[in-house]
Design an enzyme around this catalytic site. Structure first.
Site, mmCIF file in Angstrom:
data_model
loop_
_atom_site.group_PDB
_atom_site.id
_atom_site.type_symbol
_atom_site.label_atom_id
_atom_site.label_comp_id
_atom_site.label_asym_id
_atom_site.label_seq_id
_atom_site.Cartn_x
_atom_site.Cartn_y
_atom_site.Cartn_z
ATOM 1 N N ASP A 8 -69.667 36.029 -47.756
ATOM 2 C CA ASP A 8 -70.774 35.820 -48.681
ATOM 3 C C ASP A 8 -71.355 37.190 -49.032
ATOM 4 O O ASP A 8 -71.202 38.155 -48.262
ATOM 5 C CB ASP A 8 -71.817 34.923 -48.001
ATOM 6 C CG ASP A 8 -73.121 34.871 -48.771
ATOM 7 O OD1 ASP A 8 -73.078 34.525 -49.968
ATOM 8 O OD2 ASP A 8 -74.170 35.191 -48.181
ATOM 9 N N MET A 9 -72.043 37.281 -50.148
ATOM 10 C CA MET A 9 -72.596 38.569 -50.572
ATOM 11 C C MET A 9 -74.041 38.758 -50.096
ATOM 12 O O MET A 9 -74.307 39.478 -49.136
ATOM 13 C CB MET A 9 -72.529 38.676 -52.102
ATOM 14 C CG MET A 9 -71.133 38.704 -52.668
ATOM 15 S SD MET A 9 -70.277 40.286 -52.455
ATOM 16 C CE MET A 9 -71.232 41.334 -53.537
ATOM 17 N N ASP A 10 -74.988 38.090 -50.759
ATOM 18 C CA ASP A 10 -76.411 38.303 -50.483
ATOM 19 C C ASP A 10 -76.790 37.761 -49.111
ATOM 20 O O ASP A 10 -76.556 36.602 -48.794
ATOM 21 C CB ASP A 10 -77.251 37.637 -51.571
ATOM 22 C CG ASP A 10 -76.958 38.229 -52.943
ATOM 23 O OD1 ASP A 10 -77.429 39.337 -53.215
ATOM 24 O OD2 ASP A 10 -76.227 37.587 -53.725
ATOM 25 N N LYS A 196 -67.502 26.793 -52.001
ATOM 26 C CA LYS A 196 -66.884 27.980 -51.418
ATOM 27 C C LYS A 196 -65.766 27.594 -50.459
ATOM 28 O O LYS A 196 -64.685 28.186 -50.469
ATOM 29 C CB LYS A 196 -67.938 28.816 -50.682
ATOM 30 C CG LYS A 196 -68.945 29.514 -51.577
ATOM 31 C CD LYS A 196 -69.858 30.406 -50.758
ATOM 32 C CE LYS A 196 -70.892 31.107 -51.622
ATOM 33 N NZ LYS A 196 -71.738 32.043 -50.845
ATOM 34 N N ASP A 219 -74.594 32.854 -44.431
ATOM 35 C CA ASP A 219 -75.956 32.799 -43.883
ATOM 36 C C ASP A 219 -76.834 31.695 -44.461
ATOM 37 O O ASP A 219 -77.836 31.327 -43.858
ATOM 38 C CB ASP A 219 -76.657 34.149 -44.076
ATOM 39 C CG ASP A 219 -77.027 34.411 -45.536
ATOM 40 O OD1 ASP A 219 -76.135 34.333 -46.408
ATOM 41 O OD2 ASP A 219 -78.204 34.687 -45.813
ATOM 42 N N ASN A 222 -75.711 27.482 -49.321
ATOM 43 C CA ASN A 222 -74.544 27.444 -50.212
ATOM 44 C C ASN A 222 -73.272 27.968 -49.536
ATOM 45 O O ASN A 222 -72.203 27.977 -50.141
ATOM 46 C CB ASN A 222 -74.813 28.202 -51.524
ATOM 47 C CG ASN A 222 -75.031 29.686 -51.317
ATOM 48 O OD1 ASN A 222 -75.506 30.120 -50.267
ATOM 49 N ND2 ASN A 222 -74.718 30.475 -52.314
#
Length: 271
Positions: A8-10, A196, A219, A222
């Site tokens: 995941d990114m953010d 995802k 985290d 989503n």
């Protein structure tokens, strides 16, 4: 043996300053050089992940990104592998939900832009637009064609209003769509087959990689679909919500403490 790492990114790959930490960068480069595919899995569009991947030396048609929470999978160079899109009838359905909830913004994400009928955009979304290099197009309803398609809808607003909105999503709505709270101020709506977890599974199959050879990091809500795929090696960030930690095989350090690097060193490189 791990052959694919999906991050995941953010709140996961990115620190609070919206950058990849040096230790994490070093370890991901090492993994990539060892032949492990590094795949960003984000709610963002491609322009919002490409600069970070380039910083890791991950470029071209042989590297991939899971975007819009699984609504779209593209190569880093832009070729589309998987796409799940909404139609005009569903666009009108989302607008009807917004009308019943005054004070909440709604925008529709396409490959290269956000489309909205709202004249005022939240500060959060204005920042996200800038960070992801994805412009907002403000339209009137009569400017939206009946063949309009989009990949993801997002309802945004104050946390208390989003809490109320969440209570209004019917069981039928949740069964027909993939509904996730990615942030206290954001509800994200994808097609039912777009998540995802499903997108990473499909991508792994295309690459002849088994689910047991996939490691995932996340985290927030989503990311939950990744933690529901039985075979994945599931790593929760130290800053993850409790429901993610509860489904994890391992809880690492936070995104601001090089949690990805810590887990990869411990679980893959035996450091």
């Amino acid at each position: 043996m791990i052959k694919l790492i999906a991050v995941d990114m953010d709140g996961t790959l990115l620190q609070s300053n919206n950058q990849i930490g040096e230790e994490t960068k070093k370890v991901l480069k090492k993994a990539n050089q060892a032949g492990i595919k590094i795949v960003p899995a984000s709610g963002r569009p491609l322009p919002g992940v490409v600069p970070y991947m380039k910083d890791l030396g991950i470029i071209g048609d042989e590297n991939y990104a899971v975007l819009y929470n699984g609504g779209l999978v593209q190569s880093i160079s832009g070729n589309v592998l998987i796409s799940h899109q909404f139609d005009y009838a569903e666009f009108k359905k989302m607008l009807n939900i917004q009308k019943q909830n005054p004070g909440i913004n709604l925008h529709f994400m396409r490959k290269h832009d956000y489309v909205t009928l709202d004249r005022l955009i939240s500060i959060k979304m204005a920042k996200m637009s800038a960070v992801s290099a994805t412009p907002f197009l403000i339209k009137d309803l009569n400017e939206i064609p009946t063949d309009f398609k989009f990949i993801k809808a997002e309802f945004t607003g104050a946390e208390d209003k989003l809490d109320q909105l969440g209570q209004q999503f019917t069981q039928d709505f949740k069964q027909n769509y993939n509904v996730a709270r990615s942030d206290p101020q954001i509800w994200e709506i994808n097609k039912k087959n777009a998540s995802k977890g499903k997108a990473i599974h499909e991508l792994a199959q295309k690459l002849n990689i088994n689910d047991t050879e996939v490691m995932i990091f996340g985290d927030q809500g989503n990311d939950m679909s990744m933690f529901e795929v039985a075979g994945f090696n599931k790593i929760a960030m130290g800053n993850a919500i409790d429901s993610i930690k509860d489904k994890a095989d391992f809880v690492t350090k936070s995104n601001d403490e090089a949690g990805i690097a810590y887990a990869i060193n411990k679980l893959i490189f035996d450091k």
